[in-house]
Design an enzyme around this catalytic site. Structure first.
Site, PDB file in Angstrom:
ATOM      1  CE  LYS A  54       5.337  22.269  -1.491  1.00 56.44           C
ATOM      2  NZ  LYS A  54       5.163  23.483  -1.765  1.00 56.44           N
ATOM      3  CD  GLN A  98       6.498  27.172  -3.528  1.00 58.25           C
ATOM      4  OE1 GLN A  98       6.882  26.224  -3.076  1.00 58.25           O
ATOM      5  NE2 GLN A  98       5.325  27.788  -2.694  1.00 58.25           N
ATOM      6  CG  ASP A 121       1.975  22.573  -7.109  1.00 55.00           C
ATOM      7  OD1 ASP A 121       1.707  21.529  -5.845  1.00 55.00           O
ATOM      8  OD2 ASP A 121       2.408  22.818  -7.421  1.00 55.00           O
TER       9      ASP A 121
END
Ligand code: NDP
Length: 290
Positions: A54, A98, A121
């Site tokens: 990422k 994460q 997200d």
């Protein structure tokens, strides 16, 4: 094989190029460099690889990309304090925690602590609510990527019967909302669904997100259907496979995503799209058309 293969790598490259161009324009016109921060708690090897990927992709597109690492022994309060600091930091426009978090941590509480405007997200309850309601929130990356691939594969989404296999909060449920928003008739199947093969055979659009290697067989696919395989499973021999038995399904489907090289690359591409959109909104600017 009769199916057309839907190339996720190519779609991700095209999306990233559009994001990079929009970013360059933002920088030259408004002096704005969007910032993305990934919070990694512990040392889960898969998570470390995801975070590194990422960060690399975000930097390549021109984002200011950083990672915050906390040890596996970090307390919930320490993680919440980190999120609080990032929420208040004006140079950070997108925050991604994460997952999975270490066992001692309440992941829902950490997600709830995120500023919804920075929740790239799209997992915060505010964004979930907007997804099922008025729209305009940040849309979870993997489902968003599935929709972009679907649009590449067919112009007959509205009115189609879409079957989503899997009902997780990160893939199945948000995908169901997006498909409904695109005027599909949506069936969500799960581990308690009776006669799964028969349900799948009704699908014009079949999306598999179950985490069961090659569970969807060729005989489950309606001839000509578009098949999107979200699954990423590593077999005992080390090979990566999806939730769909690719070779069998490709004999029947009209179009199908491969694993790897299908949905996977689109997840990071959509993270970059979300970060760009979040940065524009926070700066009071219109989000560029991507
Ligand atoms: P979860 O484990 O959270 O959810 C799996 C879902 O599949 C559940 O709803 C479960 O049903 C259902 N399910 C499991 N087994 C069966 C079965 N035998 N028959 C019918 N339904 C079943 O998984 P995720 O949604 O997080 O992920 C799904 C897959 O997608 C995984 O392979 C994951 O690695 C992959 N993934 C890929 C991403 C990418 O970037 N490409 C991103 C995120 C995930 P029930 O609710 O009844 O238990």
């Amino acid at each position: 094989m009769s199916a057309r293969v839907i190339d996720g790598k190519d779609a991700a490259r095209a999306s990233n190029a559009r994001v990079a161009a929009a970013l360059a324009e933002l920088k030259s016109t408004h002096g704005l460099v969007p910032g993305l921060t990934v919070v990694l708690v512990g040392d889960n090897p898969a998570s470390k690889v995801y975070v590194a990927n990422k960060k690399r992709e975000a930097r390549a597109a021109g984002f200011n990309s950083t990672a915050h690492r906390l040890p596996a022994t970090a307390s919930q309060a320490e993680v919440l304090a980190t999120v609080g600091r990032l929420n208040a930091d004006k140079s950070v426009h997108g925050i991604l925690v994460q997952l999975p978090l270490p066992r001692q941590m309440d992941a829902q509480a950490v997600i709830a602590a995120l500023d919804p405007a920075k929740d790239v997200d799209g997992f915060h309850a505010v964004n979930t609510g907007l997804l099922w309601g008025a729209g305009g929130g940040l849309v979870p990356c993997t489902p968003q990527g599935c929709m972009l691939l679907l649009r590449r594969a067919t112009d007959k989404i509205a009115g189609s019967h879409a079957v989503v296999l899997g009902r997780s909060s990160i893939v199945g449920k948000p995908l169901a909302a997006l498909l409904l928003g695109a005027d599909c008739t949506v069936t969500v199947a799960h581990s308690k669904t009776r006669d799964l093969p028969a349900v799948c055979r009704q699908a014009d659009i079949l999306i598999a997100a179950v985490g069961r290697p090659e569970m969807v067989r060729g005989g489950w696919v309606k001839p000509g259907a578009v098949v999107i395989d979200v699954g990423i499973n590593r077999k005992a021999d080390g090979k990566l496979v999806g939730d769909v038995a690719f070779a069998e399904a490709a004999e029947v489907a009209g179009a199908i995503t491969p694993v790897p090289g299908g949905v996977g690359p689109m997840t990071i591409a959509c993270l970059l799209r979300n970060t760009l959109i979040a940065a524009c909104r926070q700066a009071g600017l219109p989000a560029p058309a991507l």
